[in-house]
Design a protein around this motif. Structure first.
Motif, mmCIF file in Angstrom:
data_model
loop_
_atom_site.group_PDB
_atom_site.id
_atom_site.type_symbol
_atom_site.label_atom_id
_atom_site.label_comp_id
_atom_site.label_asym_id
_atom_site.label_seq_id
_atom_site.Cartn_x
_atom_site.Cartn_y
_atom_site.Cartn_z
ATOM 1 N N VAL A 1 134.279 85.560 38.081
ATOM 2 C CA VAL A 1 134.219 84.107 38.278
ATOM 3 C C VAL A 1 134.722 83.385 37.038
ATOM 4 N N LEU A 2 134.433 83.924 35.864
ATOM 5 C CA LEU A 2 134.927 83.328 34.627
ATOM 6 C C LEU A 2 136.458 83.292 34.619
ATOM 7 N N PHE A 3 137.071 84.404 35.023
ATOM 8 C CA PHE A 3 138.534 84.420 35.082
ATOM 9 C C PHE A 3 139.050 83.456 36.156
ATOM 10 N N LEU A 4 138.381 83.428 37.302
ATOM 11 C CA LEU A 4 138.790 82.508 38.359
ATOM 12 C C LEU A 4 138.738 81.064 37.874
ATOM 13 N N ARG A 5 137.678 80.723 37.141
ATOM 14 C CA ARG A 5 137.559 79.366 36.601
ATOM 15 C C ARG A 5 138.729 79.047 35.683
ATOM 16 N N GLU A 6 139.080 79.985 34.818
ATOM 17 C CA GLU A 6 140.204 79.758 33.910
ATOM 18 C C GLU A 6 141.533 79.668 34.666
ATOM 19 N N ALA A 7 141.673 80.502 35.696
ATOM 20 C CA ALA A 7 142.906 80.478 36.484
ATOM 21 C C ALA A 7 143.058 79.160 37.233
ATOM 22 N N VAL A 8 141.976 78.645 37.787
ATOM 23 C CA VAL A 8 142.035 77.379 38.521
ATOM 24 C C VAL A 8 142.336 76.227 37.566
ATOM 25 N N ALA A 9 141.757 76.277 36.362
ATOM 26 C CA ALA A 9 141.960 75.193 35.391
ATOM 27 C C ALA A 9 143.245 75.350 34.591
ATOM 28 N N TRP A 10 143.939 76.461 34.770
ATOM 29 C CA TRP A 10 145.127 76.754 33.970
ATOM 30 C C TRP A 10 146.199 75.706 34.178
ATOM 31 N N ALA B 1 147.246 85.593 30.543
ATOM 32 C CA ALA B 1 147.361 87.034 30.792
ATOM 33 C C ALA B 1 146.533 87.837 29.786
ATOM 34 N N ALA B 2 146.536 87.435 28.525
ATOM 35 C CA ALA B 2 145.755 88.155 27.512
ATOM 36 C C ALA B 2 144.263 88.050 27.816
ATOM 37 N N PHE B 3 143.835 86.876 28.210
ATOM 38 C CA PHE B 3 142.431 86.678 28.577
ATOM 39 C C PHE B 3 142.075 87.539 29.782
ATOM 40 N N GLY B 4 142.936 87.536 30.787
ATOM 41 C CA GLY B 4 142.712 88.359 31.972
ATOM 42 C C GLY B 4 142.707 89.840 31.640
ATOM 43 N N GLY B 5 143.597 90.248 30.761
ATOM 44 C CA GLY B 5 143.645 91.649 30.345
ATOM 45 C C GLY B 5 142.380 92.073 29.627
ATOM 46 N N ALA B 6 141.884 91.212 28.742
ATOM 47 C CA ALA B 6 140.645 91.513 28.025
ATOM 48 C C ALA B 6 139.475 91.631 29.001
ATOM 49 N N LEU B 7 139.406 90.708 29.941
ATOM 50 C CA LEU B 7 138.338 90.784 30.950
ATOM 51 C C LEU B 7 138.482 92.036 31.807
ATOM 52 N N ALA B 8 139.711 92.389 32.135
ATOM 53 C CA ALA B 8 139.941 93.595 32.944
ATOM 54 C C ALA B 8 139.450 94.841 32.215
ATOM 55 N N LEU B 9 139.676 94.901 30.915
ATOM 56 C CA LEU B 9 139.181 96.043 30.132
ATOM 57 C C LEU B 9 137.656 96.116 30.143
ATOM 58 N N VAL B 10 137.017 94.957 29.994
ATOM 59 C CA VAL B 10 135.545 94.929 30.015
ATOM 60 C C VAL B 10 135.034 95.331 31.395
#
Length: 158
Positions: A117-126, A133-142
């Motif tokens: 949901v955190l990534f979705l929020r950032e994607a919607v507000a982007w 992409a870097a933020f999404g990649g970091a979240l994907a690793l976690v």
């Protein structure tokens, strides 16, 4: 005597049970008020521009994020109660907690949802100005690490 004291000491866990339960309720109530307030403000402004709809959508996604955190705190509350106070609490199968590993697994599952949901929020507000992409990649690793933890945890139990 010491045995009786130690056996009764498990009831000290009622403090974090009550604290986490009240925290979950407070988060849920607070975010519900914020969500309704945002909806009322949107209705009052009568603005249906793409930007205002996007802002409202981000507000809803943020509310979902807070609700998921409230759910995680609630799961901790229920889990601690079930582990330390009353293991006969009627719960749905997915929420049953028989040991600390079950509680950690439930919590990790909710954390994965919160991160999504955190990534979705950032994607919607982007707005295209920053590198998402870097933020999404970091979240994907976690999320991958947490998923690996869940898989290892489930494999150990079977």
């Amino acid at each position: 005597m010491l045995r009786r004291v130690l056996a009764s000491s498990r009831y000290i866990m009622i403090i974090p049970v009550i604290g986490t339960f009240l925290g979950s309720v407070a988060l849920t109530l607070y975010e519900t008020v914020v969500l309704f307030s945002s909806a009322i403000d949107a209705i009052r402004e009568r603005s249906l521009s793409a930007k205002s709809v996007k802002i409202f959508a981000v507000g809803i996604v943020e509310a979902v994020d807070v609700f998921l955190i409230a759910i995680a705190v609630y799961i901790i509350s229920i889990g601690l109660y079930s582990l330390f106070i009353d293991d006969k609490l009627p719960l749905p199968k997915w929420l049953e907690v028989n040991n600390l590993e079950d509680l950690k697994g439930n919590l990790v599952s909710v954390v994965i949802a919160v991160l999504a949901v955190l990534f979705l929020r950032e994607a919607v507000a982007w707005d295209g100005s920053r590198d998402i992409a870097a933020f999404g990649g970091a979240l994907a690793l976690v999320v991958a690490a947490l998923t690996f933890f869940l898989m290892k945890n489930n494999a150990r139990r079977q």
